[in-house]
Design a protein around this motif. Sequence first.
Motif, PDB file in Angstrom:
ATOM      1  N   SER A  76      34.938  24.980  33.958  1.00 52.70           N
ATOM      2  CA  SER A  76      35.095  25.392  35.502  1.00 52.70           C
ATOM      3  C   SER A  76      36.709  25.115  35.782  1.00 52.70           C
ATOM      4  O   SER A  76      37.280  24.382  35.608  1.00 52.70           O
ATOM      5  N   CYS A  77      36.993  26.484  37.113  1.00 47.81           N
ATOM      6  CA  CYS A  77      37.715  26.941  37.928  1.00 47.81           C
ATOM      7  C   CYS A  77      38.411  25.953  38.934  1.00 47.81           C
ATOM      8  O   CYS A  77      37.149  27.239  39.639  1.00 47.81           O
ATOM      9  N   VAL A  78      38.875  25.915  40.334  1.00 45.20           N
ATOM     10  CA  VAL A  78      39.191  26.151  40.911  1.00 45.20           C
ATOM     11  C   VAL A  78      40.960  26.696  41.506  1.00 45.20           C
ATOM     12  O   VAL A  78      41.662  25.708  40.597  1.00 45.20           O
ATOM     13  N   SER A  79      41.207  26.669  42.694  1.00 42.53           N
ATOM     14  CA  SER A  79      42.442  27.054  43.440  1.00 42.53           C
ATOM     15  C   SER A  79      42.644  26.621  43.695  1.00 42.53           C
ATOM     16  O   SER A  79      42.191  26.250  45.304  1.00 42.53           O
ATOM     17  N   VAL A  80      43.981  25.930  44.390  1.00 46.23           N
ATOM     18  CA  VAL A  80      44.412  24.929  45.142  1.00 46.23           C
ATOM     19  C   VAL A  80      45.958  25.445  46.391  1.00 46.23           C
ATOM     20  O   VAL A  80      46.967  25.528  44.844  1.00 46.23           O
ATOM     21  N   ILE A 136      42.594  34.713  43.633  1.00 43.40           N
ATOM     22  CA  ILE A 136      41.254  34.224  42.524  1.00 43.40           C
ATOM     23  C   ILE A 136      40.176  34.745  43.822  1.00 43.40           C
ATOM     24  O   ILE A 136      39.894  33.763  45.136  1.00 43.40           O
ATOM     25  N   GLN A 137      39.391  35.924  43.856  1.00 42.00           N
ATOM     26  CA  GLN A 137      38.274  35.915  44.357  1.00 42.00           C
ATOM     27  C   GLN A 137      36.897  35.790  44.107  1.00 42.00           C
ATOM     28  O   GLN A 137      36.684  37.074  43.307  1.00 42.00           O
ATOM     29  N   GLY A 138      35.755  35.064  44.204  1.00 45.40           N
ATOM     30  CA  GLY A 138      34.830  34.957  44.031  1.00 45.40           C
ATOM     31  C   GLY A 138      34.781  33.992  42.278  1.00 45.40           C
ATOM     32  O   GLY A 138      33.887  34.390  41.763  1.00 45.40           O
ATOM     33  N   GLU A 139      36.305  33.286  42.246  1.00 43.50           N
ATOM     34  CA  GLU A 139      36.430  32.804  40.681  1.00 43.50           C
ATOM     35  C   GLU A 139      36.204  33.781  39.181  1.00 43.50           C
ATOM     36  O   GLU A 139      36.749  33.567  38.504  1.00 43.50           O
ATOM     37  N   THR A 140      36.394  34.825  39.811  1.00 42.76           N
ATOM     38  CA  THR A 140      35.869  35.782  38.657  1.00 42.76           C
ATOM     39  C   THR A 140      37.405  37.544  38.625  1.00 42.76           C
ATOM     40  O   THR A 140      37.074  38.290  38.063  1.00 42.76           O
ATOM     41  N   THR A 141      37.888  37.304  39.536  1.00 40.62           N
ATOM     42  CA  THR A 141      38.458  38.359  40.258  1.00 40.62           C
ATOM     43  C   THR A 141      39.371  38.337  40.916  1.00 40.62           C
ATOM     44  O   THR A 141      39.717  37.238  41.271  1.00 40.62           O
ATOM     45  N   CYS A 142      40.805  39.020  39.688  1.00 44.54           N
ATOM     46  CA  CYS A 142      41.647  38.903  41.010  1.00 44.54           C
ATOM     47  C   CYS A 142      42.806  39.788  41.617  1.00 44.54           C
ATOM     48  O   CYS A 142      42.734  40.518  40.866  1.00 44.54           O
ATOM     49  N   HIS A 143      43.191  39.512  42.264  1.00 45.21           N
ATOM     50  CA  HIS A 143      44.015  40.317  43.784  1.00 45.21           C
ATOM     51  C   HIS A 143      45.698  39.919  43.891  1.00 45.21           C
ATOM     52  O   HIS A 143      45.607  38.572  43.689  1.00 45.21           O
ATOM     53  N   CYS A 144      45.710  40.964  43.412  1.00 46.75           N
ATOM     54  CA  CYS A 144      47.630  40.851  43.639  1.00 46.75           C
ATOM     55  C   CYS A 144      47.849  41.183  45.153  1.00 46.75           C
ATOM     56  O   CYS A 144      47.633  42.216  45.205  1.00 46.75           O
TER      57      CYS A 144
END
Lengths: 86, 86, 86
Positions: free
Chosen positions: A29-33, C62-70
Motif C-alpha cells: 500500500s502506498c501514499v504520496s506526501v 500519481i493519479q488514483g494510485e495506479t497512473t503516473c502523470h508527468c
Amino acid sequence: CSLDFILDTKIKETLSGLELHPSPTRRLSCVSVKNSGRLSSCPAGMIVTGCACGYGCGSWDIQGETTCHCQCSTIDWTTARCCHLT
Amino acid sequence: CSLDFILDTKIKETLSGLELHPSPTRRLSCVSVKNSGRLSSCPAGMIVTGCACGYGCGSWDIQGETTCHCQCSTIDWTTARCCHLT
Amino acid sequence: CSLDFILDTKIKETLSGLELHPSPTRRLSCVSVKNSGRLSSCPAGMIVTGCACGYGCGSWDIQGETTCHCQCSTIDWTTARCCHLT
C-alpha cells in the motif's frame, strides 16, 4: 487403529479452532506526501520508494529512509512516494 | 471427557513449542545505491522501485529489474532505490 | 510417560501432513509500463512506486494510485514503475 483416528480428528479440530490454516494476505500500500520546499516525509511506518520534485527536477536523495530531498537549486515542491505492507 | 481435555492441552502445548502461532511479520525494506555514471544496480534479492539522476534528469529506465539507467546526455551520478521484503 | 510420547509423535505427524510449517514466501515484484504521452497506468492489482518522464522531466504525480502523470510542458513518454506482492 481407533486411537489413531480419534487423535487425528481431535488434532485437526484443534488446529481449525486456532485458525492456523489461512495465513493473512498482505498487500503493498502506498501514499504520496507533497510538501512545499525541498523536503517531504513519509508517515511513521512507511518507507520512501521514490521522489518527485518541482521545476522538472529529477535529482533527489532519501534521508533516513523516510524523507525525500530534492537537490536542484530552485525547488518549490517535493513529493515522497511512501509504501508499506498492510 | 477427560481424554478430550488431555488431548486438547497436549496439542496446544505442542503447537506452542513449535512456535506456529505467530506468522512472521514481513516488512518492506529499502536502500539507496548511488554510483558514478549513468548506471546503478541493486544488491542481489532487491528490486528497483525508482531511480534518481544527476543534472536534474528525470528520464530513466530499468534494465533487468535491478539496474537504473539515466538517459539524459550528461549524467554524473545515478541512484537506484532498491526494495525487498524482510 | 508413554501416552505423552505417542501424542507428541502423532501431533507432529499430523502437522507435517498439513504442511503448516512453511508459511508461503511472498516477494516484491515490479514491472515498468511505458506509454507515449504524459500518462501511464499500472496493470490491475499493482500500485505505482515511482514514475519516469521524457525530456528529462522529474516532476510527476500519481493519479488514483495506479497512473503516473508527468507534469512538464513537453512530454513524449511516461513510464510507471508498478509493484505488488507475489
